[in-house]
Design a protein around this motif. Structure first.
Motif, PDB file in Angstrom:
ATOM      1  N   UNK A   1       0.620  -1.585   0.055  1.00  0.00           N
ATOM      2  CA  UNK A   1       0.214   0.268   0.253  1.00  0.00           C
ATOM      3  C   UNK A   1       0.997   1.217  -0.077  1.00  0.00           C
ATOM      4  N   UNK A   2       0.422   2.412  -1.042  1.00  0.00           N
ATOM      5  CA  UNK A   2       1.380   3.493  -0.783  1.00  0.00           C
ATOM      6  C   UNK A   2       1.238   4.272   0.253  1.00  0.00           C
ATOM      7  N   UNK A   3       2.195   5.039   0.149  1.00  0.00           N
ATOM      8  CA  UNK A   3       1.388   7.217   1.345  1.00  0.00           C
ATOM      9  C   UNK A   3       0.540   7.082   1.264  1.00  0.00           C
ATOM     10  N   UNK A   4       0.047   8.196   2.239  1.00  0.00           N
ATOM     11  CA  UNK A   4      -0.880   8.982   1.809  1.00  0.00           C
ATOM     12  C   UNK A   4      -0.591   9.941   1.254  1.00  0.00           C
ATOM     13  N   UNK A   5      -0.711  10.737   0.464  1.00  0.00           N
ATOM     14  CA  UNK A   5      -0.267  12.302  -0.038  1.00  0.00           C
ATOM     15  C   UNK A   5       0.423  12.828   0.694  1.00  0.00           C
ATOM     16  N   UNK A   6      -0.722  13.561   1.644  1.00  0.00           N
ATOM     17  CA  UNK A   6      -0.304  14.486   2.435  1.00  0.00           C
ATOM     18  C   UNK A   6       0.519  13.624   4.107  1.00  0.00           C
ATOM     19  N   UNK A   7       0.961  12.673   4.060  1.00  0.00           N
ATOM     20  CA  UNK A   7       1.347  11.590   4.972  1.00  0.00           C
ATOM     21  C   UNK A   7       2.695  12.807   5.120  1.00  0.00           C
ATOM     22  N   UNK A   8       2.604  13.144   7.439  1.00  0.00           N
ATOM     23  CA  UNK A   8       3.559  13.823   7.563  1.00  0.00           C
ATOM     24  C   UNK A   8       4.846  12.886   8.432  1.00  0.00           C
TER      25      UNK A   8
END
Length: 187
Positions: free
Chosen positions: A26-33
């Motif tokens: 699963x990829x990261x969320x685009x806004x993952x901090x």
């Protein structure tokens, strides 16, 4: 003693939804901090080969981080993509009994924490032998196995410490790779 920092990957859509990810890529969320504490700066960086870890390393500026397959997430088999609450409702007492096995807990078609530690131990020994402070971008299952080994926790019941999954967990490794907790929840 060699310093080892373990950092869990950033948030994904599945982790935000409370889904078990396991080996599903699963990829990261685009806004993952993603933040890295000062104690981990300047370390050699390795990452699990799963996309969410590789992307986390890249967002921290380590595009060329070495991929290390032994620090990949625990295989959750048929339970990947499911929510733990759903599994508890569906499996009831059978899941409680499975969880009570601690190191020998095993998801349907998956691997146990004992097996995770068995594949991670040789890597820990190699990190210790190399002697270079190392940051590993990895997964909750790997971090829990290393923590349990360091604390002598049998993985039964609640963890003896609460981990902040957005922070790094710092360990020192003895010459043979045995981990000891240095500092937890470094942000």
């Amino acid at each position: 003693m060699t310093r080892l920092a373990l950092l869990r990957h950033g948030e994904t859509a599945w982790s935000a939804e409370g889904r078990i990810q396991g080996r599903t890529d699963v990829p990261l969320l685009p806004d993952a901090t993603i933040r890295l504490g000062e104690q981990a700066r300047g370390m050699r960086v390795v990452t699990s080969p799963l996309r969410r870890c590789v992307e986390t390393a890249a967002r921290l500026g380590f595009d060329d981080a070495e991929r290390e397959p032994r620090i990949v997430e625990m295989r959750w088999g048929a339970w990947e993509g499911r929510r733990l609450a759903e599994l508890r409702a569906e499996l009831g007492e059978a899941l409680r009994e499975n969880e009570a096995r601690g190191w020998d807990f095993r998801p349907a078609g998956g691997e146990s924490p004992r097996e995770v530690l068995a594949r991670v131990r040789p890597w820990l020994a190699e990190v210790a032998a190399r002697g270079a402070p190392t940051l590993a971008v990895t997964h909750r299952g790997v971090i829990r196995a290393v923590l349990a080994e360091a604390l002598g926790w049998d993985l039964r019941g609640k963890p003896p410490v609460k981990l902040d999954w957005s922070g790094a967990q710092l360990f020192t490794l003895s010459a043979d790779g045995a981990p000891a907790v240095e500092t937890l929840n470094v942000r």
